[in-house]
Design a protein around this motif. Structure first.
Motif, PDB file in Angstrom:
ATOM      1  N   ILE A  85       0.837  -1.206   0.000  1.00 54.35           N
ATOM      2  CA  ILE A  85       0.000   0.000   0.000  1.00 54.35           C
ATOM      3  C   ILE A  85       0.871   1.256   0.000  1.00 54.35           C
ATOM      4  O   ILE A  85       0.614   2.212  -0.746  1.00 54.35           O
ATOM      5  N   GLY A  86       1.929   1.262   0.823  1.00 53.56           N
ATOM      6  CA  GLY A  86       2.828   2.406   0.868  1.00 53.56           C
ATOM      7  C   GLY A  86       3.541   2.636  -0.446  1.00 53.56           C
ATOM      8  O   GLY A  86       3.687   3.781  -0.892  1.00 53.56           O
ATOM      9  N   CYS A  87       3.984   1.561  -1.081  1.00 50.14           N
ATOM     10  CA  CYS A  87       4.658   1.671  -2.377  1.00 50.14           C
ATOM     11  C   CYS A  87       3.708   2.250  -3.429  1.00 50.14           C
ATOM     12  O   CYS A  87       4.062   3.190  -4.152  1.00 50.14           O
ATOM     13  N   CYS A  88       2.504   1.707  -3.508  1.00 47.93           N
ATOM     14  CA  CYS A  88       1.519   2.188  -4.488  1.00 47.93           C
ATOM     15  C   CYS A  88       1.134   3.632  -4.202  1.00 47.93           C
ATOM     16  O   CYS A  88       0.971   4.436  -5.135  1.00 47.93           O
ATOM     17  N   SER A  89       0.995   3.983  -2.932  1.00 51.57           N
ATOM     18  CA  SER A  89       0.623   5.347  -2.570  1.00 51.57           C
ATOM     19  C   SER A  89       1.683   6.347  -3.009  1.00 51.57           C
ATOM     20  O   SER A  89       1.370   7.397  -3.589  1.00 51.57           O
ATOM     21  N   ASN A  90       2.959   6.033  -2.770  1.00 47.49           N
ATOM     22  CA  ASN A  90       4.037   6.920  -3.196  1.00 47.49           C
ATOM     23  C   ASN A  90       4.098   7.039  -4.706  1.00 47.49           C
ATOM     24  O   ASN A  90       4.253   8.144  -5.254  1.00 47.49           O
ATOM     25  N   MET A  91       3.963   5.913  -5.405  1.00 52.66           N
ATOM     26  CA  MET A  91       4.000   5.926  -6.864  1.00 52.66           C
ATOM     27  C   MET A  91       2.864   6.762  -7.440  1.00 52.66           C
ATOM     28  O   MET A  91       3.057   7.593  -8.333  1.00 52.66           O
ATOM     29  N   TYR A 193      -4.699   9.344  -2.135  1.00 59.09           N
ATOM     30  CA  TYR A 193      -5.283   9.761  -0.869  1.00 59.09           C
ATOM     31  C   TYR A 193      -6.472   8.907  -0.444  1.00 59.09           C
ATOM     32  O   TYR A 193      -7.088   9.180   0.584  1.00 59.09           O
ATOM     33  N   PHE A 194      -6.764   7.880  -1.235  1.00 55.04           N
ATOM     34  CA  PHE A 194      -7.610   6.793  -0.749  1.00 55.04           C
ATOM     35  C   PHE A 194      -6.751   5.703  -0.116  1.00 55.04           C
ATOM     36  O   PHE A 194      -7.166   5.052   0.839  1.00 55.04           O
ATOM     37  N   LEU A 195      -5.530   5.518  -0.648  1.00 57.93           N
ATOM     38  CA  LEU A 195      -4.625   4.515  -0.092  1.00 57.93           C
ATOM     39  C   LEU A 195      -4.050   4.949   1.255  1.00 57.93           C
ATOM     40  O   LEU A 195      -3.743   4.100   2.099  1.00 57.93           O
ATOM     41  N   VAL A 196      -3.865   6.247   1.464  1.00 59.14           N
ATOM     42  CA  VAL A 196      -3.329   6.727   2.740  1.00 59.14           C
ATOM     43  C   VAL A 196      -4.235   6.341   3.917  1.00 59.14           C
ATOM     44  O   VAL A 196      -3.751   5.791   4.920  1.00 59.14           O
ATOM     45  N   PRO A 197      -5.563   6.593   3.860  1.00 57.36           N
ATOM     46  CA  PRO A 197      -6.428   6.106   4.945  1.00 57.36           C
ATOM     47  C   PRO A 197      -6.442   4.587   5.070  1.00 57.36           C
ATOM     48  O   PRO A 197      -6.534   4.064   6.185  1.00 57.36           O
ATOM     49  N   LEU A 198      -6.313   3.893   3.939  1.00 55.00           N
ATOM     50  CA  LEU A 198      -6.240   2.433   3.997  1.00 55.00           C
ATOM     51  C   LEU A 198      -4.974   2.006   4.733  1.00 55.00           C
ATOM     52  O   LEU A 198      -4.988   1.025   5.493  1.00 55.00           O
ATOM     53  N   TRP A 199      -3.890   2.753   4.538  1.00 51.01           N
ATOM     54  CA  TRP A 199      -2.638   2.512   5.274  1.00 51.01           C
ATOM     55  C   TRP A 199      -2.881   2.698   6.771  1.00 51.01           C
ATOM     56  O   TRP A 199      -2.411   1.898   7.586  1.00 51.01           O
ATOM     57  N   TYR A 200      -3.613   3.749   7.131  1.00 51.93           N
ATOM     58  CA  TYR A 200      -3.931   3.985   8.534  1.00 51.93           C
ATOM     59  C   TYR A 200      -4.700   2.803   9.133  1.00 51.93           C
ATOM     60  O   TYR A 200      -4.416   2.368  10.258  1.00 51.93           O
TER      61      TYR A 200
END
Length: 364
Positions: A85-91, A193-200
């Motif tokens: 998730i972090g990798c995809c979010s940064n990309m 910014y949908f993946l960031v809350p999913l990371w949380y």
């Protein structure tokens, strides 16, 4: 009692505000480095690898300093998912900025509290009840903060304090890609910014099973660095020479070191700790607050002009932020009252998020 209050209420707010201030400086340093030709894939790989290296001793100290549950495969699987998730979010984020601009990224980041609130309700981490003042305060405060953040970003208004240098928004617009495609950029940024809350959400679940922040962040950073390196080799290995991986003592190296230390290492560790003790919605509420911090730092340190839109928007953000904090504090009081009441459910003591217990009337 006072020490406990400072640790659970004051310290998380102070730490997260400091981290948002640091992130503004790190983003500025990163933009300067990319303007010098640094590839953002290389930046992600090296900064997260540095964070993993700095946090490596924590794996041994954590197991010795306190009793932790065994690091089972189920936990490692969730950490791998967190790294993906972090990798995809940064990309997605950096690709979106390449197609649009950092200004658009700041605007869309305001959706983080809304996405976090929806996901937290979906995963039953936050309770929604229109009969409860604390729940209504959280929903209303989230909406108000998002509104204020959009006011800061989209509405300029007349000058309140006129200074000579151009504003942050004007300087950011110069970083826009010549091949800008705002629609495509907005799509990538929305996914980020949908993946960031999913990371949380995933990180909070991991903290419930394995409450060792530094160890988890170390493993997570290793996963992000490895996944990004693999993606980079497949996507850019044939088009770029190995010289892109060579670092020189310039602003790119300074950006990687600062981001690896203060961003990937300290920032992620503090966010993970805050997620464990306060929950995902609390952490997400600082996203709109970062825009007000950026405006304030621009006026104080960069002599930017202060516009009415920034002043009004920052005020709205503050009102929404404190409304949510009031709702969370109200839930904390209710949870503490339930812990002292024999009729309350024991499950509330096990969940690290602030939840209110059922009243005695509901048990009758």
């Amino acid at each position: 009692m006072e020490r406990k209050y400072l640790k659970r209420e004051v310290l998380p707010i102070t730490a997260l505000v400091i981290m948002e201030c640091a992130n503004v400086g790190l983003n500025t340093l990163f933009k300067a480095a990319t303007l010098q030709g640094m590839d953002f894939h290389v930046f992600i790989v090296y900064s997260y690898a540095l964070a993993a290296l700095l946090l490596l001793p924590s794996i041994f100290f954590s197991s010795r300093s306190r009793a932790l549950p065994p690091l089972r495969f189920s936990i490692l699987r969730k950490i791998l998912l967190l790294g993906l998730i972090g990798c995809c979010s940064n990309m997605m984020g950096y690709t979106g900025i390449n197609y649009s601009s950092p200004t658009l990224a700041s605007a869309i980041s305001n959706l983080t509290p809304a996405f976090t609130f929806l996901l937290a309700v979906l995963f039953r981490m936050e309770e929604v009840s229109f009969k409860r003042s604390s729940s209504v305060a959280k929903m209303l405060g989230t909406a108000v903060s998002i509104t204020g953040a959009f006011v800061v970003t989209l509405y300029k208004g007349p000058v309140v304090i006129a200074l000579s240098p151009p504003s942050i928004s004007l300087r950011l617009s110069r970083l826009q890609s010549p091949n800008a495609n705002w629609t495509l950029g907005a799509a990538f940024l929305t996914v980020e910014y949908f993946l960031v809350p999913l990371w949380y959400i995933v990180q909070t679940q991991i903290m419930r099973e394995y409450p060792a922040e530094l160890t988890v962040v170390c493993l997570y950073s290793s996963c992000v660095s490895l996944f990004t390196a693999i993606v980079t080799l497949f996507t850019e290995g044939n088009n770029n020479s190995w010289s892109m991986w060579m670092l020189k003592p310039d602003i790119a190296l300074a950006s990687i070191i600062c981001s690896g230390l203060f961003g990937s290492c300290i920032n992620n560790s503090i966010h993970t700790w805050a997620l464990r003790i306060k929950g995902p919605l609390f952490v997400a509420m600082f996203k709109p607050l970062s825009i007000a911090i950026a405006v304030a730092m621009g006026v104080i340190f960069l002599s930017d002009s202060l516009y009415l839109g920034s002043l009004v928007g920052a005020t709205i953000i503050t009102m929404g932020f404190y409304t949510v904090m009031w709702g969370k504090a109200k839930e904390a009081e209710m949870a503490e009252g339930c812990n002292n009441n024999e009729g309350c459910l024991d499950s509330s003591q096990k969940v690290p998020l602030l939840r209110s217990c059922k009243s005695d009337d509901e048990h009758v």
